[in-house]
Design a protein around this motif. Structure first.
Motif, mmCIF file in Angstrom:
data_model
loop_
_atom_site.group_PDB
_atom_site.id
_atom_site.type_symbol
_atom_site.label_atom_id
_atom_site.label_comp_id
_atom_site.label_asym_id
_atom_site.label_seq_id
_atom_site.Cartn_x
_atom_site.Cartn_y
_atom_site.Cartn_z
ATOM 1 N N GLY A 158 33.440 -79.807 27.572
ATOM 2 C CA GLY A 158 34.440 -78.875 27.063
ATOM 3 C C GLY A 158 34.915 -77.919 28.135
ATOM 4 N N SER A 159 33.975 -77.413 28.948
ATOM 5 C CA SER A 159 34.364 -76.506 30.020
ATOM 6 C C SER A 159 33.268 -76.417 31.072
ATOM 7 C CB SER A 159 34.669 -75.110 29.473
ATOM 8 O OG SER A 159 33.501 -74.534 28.950
ATOM 9 N N THR A 160 33.706 -76.127 32.274
ATOM 10 C CA THR A 160 32.804 -75.868 33.388
ATOM 11 C C THR A 160 33.302 -74.613 34.075
ATOM 12 O OG1 THR A 160 32.396 -78.231 33.723
ATOM 13 C CG2 THR A 160 31.872 -76.765 35.558
ATOM 14 N N TYR A 161 32.400 -73.710 34.337
ATOM 15 C CA TYR A 161 32.755 -72.473 35.014
ATOM 16 C C TYR A 161 31.626 -72.090 35.955
ATOM 17 C CZ TYR A 161 33.365 -67.544 35.985
ATOM 18 O OH TYR A 161 33.492 -66.346 36.637
ATOM 19 N N PHE A 162 31.982 -71.725 37.191
ATOM 20 C CA PHE A 162 30.993 -71.109 38.058
ATOM 21 C C PHE A 162 31.669 -70.104 38.974
ATOM 22 C CE2 PHE A 162 32.016 -74.958 40.556
ATOM 23 C CZ PHE A 162 32.313 -74.404 41.792
ATOM 24 N N PRO A 193 30.796 -53.274 57.566
ATOM 25 C CA PRO A 193 30.285 -53.246 56.194
ATOM 26 C C PRO A 193 30.252 -54.657 55.584
ATOM 27 C CG PRO A 193 32.228 -51.830 56.439
ATOM 28 C CD PRO A 193 32.006 -52.526 57.734
ATOM 29 N N MET A 194 29.415 -54.827 54.572
ATOM 30 C CA MET A 194 29.270 -56.137 53.938
ATOM 31 C C MET A 194 30.602 -56.607 53.348
ATOM 32 S SD MET A 194 26.595 -57.474 51.039
ATOM 33 C CE MET A 194 27.259 -56.621 49.630
ATOM 34 N N VAL A 195 30.947 -57.845 53.643
ATOM 35 C CA VAL A 195 32.144 -58.484 53.093
ATOM 36 C C VAL A 195 31.664 -59.551 52.124
ATOM 37 C CG1 VAL A 195 34.185 -59.865 53.621
ATOM 38 C CG2 VAL A 195 33.452 -58.062 55.208
ATOM 39 N N VAL A 196 32.136 -59.479 50.879
ATOM 40 C CA VAL A 196 31.712 -60.426 49.852
ATOM 41 C C VAL A 196 32.797 -61.477 49.659
ATOM 42 C CG1 VAL A 196 31.084 -60.723 47.425
ATOM 43 C CG2 VAL A 196 30.268 -58.730 48.687
ATOM 44 N N GLU A 197 32.398 -62.731 49.716
ATOM 45 C CA GLU A 197 33.308 -63.855 49.476
ATOM 46 C C GLU A 197 32.939 -64.461 48.126
ATOM 47 O OE1 GLU A 197 33.408 -68.093 51.440
ATOM 48 O OE2 GLU A 197 34.513 -66.686 52.694
ATOM 49 N N THR A 198 33.945 -64.928 47.383
ATOM 50 C CA THR A 198 33.708 -65.520 46.068
ATOM 51 C C THR A 198 34.225 -66.946 46.031
ATOM 52 O OG1 THR A 198 33.899 -63.355 44.999
ATOM 53 C CG2 THR A 198 34.161 -65.282 43.591
ATOM 54 N N LYS A 199 33.405 -67.844 45.533
ATOM 55 C CA LYS A 199 33.807 -69.223 45.257
ATOM 56 C C LYS A 199 33.771 -69.355 43.738
ATOM 57 C CE LYS A 199 31.790 -70.965 49.567
ATOM 58 N NZ LYS A 199 32.658 -70.184 50.326
ATOM 59 N N GLU A 200 34.889 -69.776 43.153
ATOM 60 C CA GLU A 200 34.975 -69.780 41.693
ATOM 61 C C GLU A 200 35.757 -70.991 41.215
ATOM 62 O OE1 GLU A 200 35.716 -66.411 38.297
ATOM 63 O OE2 GLU A 200 36.824 -66.229 40.158
ATOM 64 N N LEU A 201 35.331 -71.537 40.077
ATOM 65 C CA LEU A 201 36.007 -72.668 39.463
ATOM 66 C C LEU A 201 35.924 -72.515 37.952
ATOM 67 C CD1 LEU A 201 37.197 -75.653 39.784
ATOM 68 C CD2 LEU A 201 34.865 -76.369 39.272
ATOM 69 N N ALA A 202 37.043 -72.709 37.268
ATOM 70 C CA ALA A 202 37.070 -72.693 35.806
ATOM 71 C C ALA A 202 37.913 -73.869 35.349
ATOM 72 C CB ALA A 202 37.652 -71.384 35.289
ATOM 73 N N VAL A 203 37.311 -74.778 34.580
ATOM 74 C CA VAL A 203 38.001 -75.958 34.074
ATOM 75 C C VAL A 203 37.741 -76.046 32.578
ATOM 76 C CG1 VAL A 203 38.151 -78.476 34.185
ATOM 77 C CG2 VAL A 203 37.711 -77.185 36.262
ATOM 78 N N VAL A 229 24.841 -62.844 46.444
ATOM 79 C CA VAL A 229 24.972 -61.571 45.747
ATOM 80 C C VAL A 229 24.864 -61.810 44.242
ATOM 81 C CG1 VAL A 229 26.530 -59.635 45.288
ATOM 82 C CG2 VAL A 229 26.388 -60.604 47.603
ATOM 83 N N ALA A 230 25.578 -62.829 43.727
ATOM 84 C CA ALA A 230 25.539 -63.161 42.298
ATOM 85 C C ALA A 230 25.935 -64.619 42.117
ATOM 86 C CB ALA A 230 26.495 -62.268 41.512
ATOM 87 N N VAL A 231 25.323 -65.267 41.130
ATOM 88 C CA VAL A 231 25.640 -66.656 40.797
ATOM 89 C C VAL A 231 25.787 -66.748 39.280
ATOM 90 C CG1 VAL A 231 24.863 -69.053 40.843
ATOM 91 C CG2 VAL A 231 24.311 -67.534 42.758
ATOM 92 N N ASP A 232 26.945 -67.211 38.827
ATOM 93 C CA ASP A 232 27.193 -67.441 37.407
ATOM 94 C C ASP A 232 27.535 -68.919 37.228
ATOM 95 O OD1 ASP A 232 27.064 -64.661 36.604
ATOM 96 O OD2 ASP A 232 29.014 -64.422 37.551
ATOM 97 N N PHE A 233 26.936 -69.551 36.226
ATOM 98 C CA PHE A 233 27.233 -70.946 35.930
ATOM 99 C C PHE A 233 27.232 -71.120 34.420
ATOM 100 C CE2 PHE A 233 26.076 -75.290 34.870
ATOM 101 C CZ PHE A 233 26.980 -76.004 35.626
ATOM 102 N N GLU A 234 28.270 -71.776 33.920
ATOM 103 C CA GLU A 234 28.346 -72.066 32.490
ATOM 104 C C GLU A 234 28.980 -73.438 32.304
ATOM 105 O OE1 GLU A 234 31.230 -70.516 29.089
ATOM 106 O OE2 GLU A 234 29.768 -69.001 29.687
ATOM 107 N N TRP A 235 28.349 -74.234 31.475
ATOM 108 C CA TRP A 235 28.888 -75.535 31.109
ATOM 109 C C TRP A 235 28.770 -75.661 29.611
ATOM 110 C CZ3 TRP A 235 26.968 -79.642 28.400
ATOM 111 C CH2 TRP A 235 27.709 -80.816 28.452
#
Length: 102
Positions: free
Chosen positions: A70-74, A85-95, A55-61
């Motif tokens: 300095g940081s990692t985020y996805f 109905p559609m069920v959305v699952e999120t995998k997320e990490l912020a360091v 559905v969506a992918v965000d990545f920042e380093w």
């Protein structure tokens, strides 16, 4: 050279010696993002698992300095298989310190 077959260490005469192989499985990458071109749907592999129905992918380093992260985020949002109905699952990490805008 030692050629390992199965979970036992073979002898030179190809008869099993009975010793257990202490093979170490390689650790999969935490996150792999493959993009064929700027218009393609990314292929996401998270902890060795292919993530589909994206559905969506965000990545920042961000770097802290020349030698340190300095940081990692996805954040990966994907649809789960469901009958209703559609069920959305999120995998997320912020360091680290996540900086917005630069």
């Amino acid at each position: 050279m030692i050629n390992l077959k199965g979970n036992r260490i073979p002898r030179e005469d190809n008869k099993p010696c009975g010793a257990k192989c202490k093979c170490v499985e390689p650790t999969p990458n935490l996150l792999t993002i493959e993009l064929t071109d700027e218009q393609s749907i990314p292929r996401i592999i998270y902890k060795g698992e292919d993530i589909t129905a994206l559905v969506a992918v965000d990545f920042e380093w961000r770097t802290k300095d020349a030698d340190q992260c300095g940081s990692t985020y996805f954040r990966i949002k994907h649809a789960k298989d469901s009958a209703g109905p559609m069920v959305v699952e999120t995998k997320e990490l912020a360091v680290g310190e996540r900086a917005y805008g630069a």
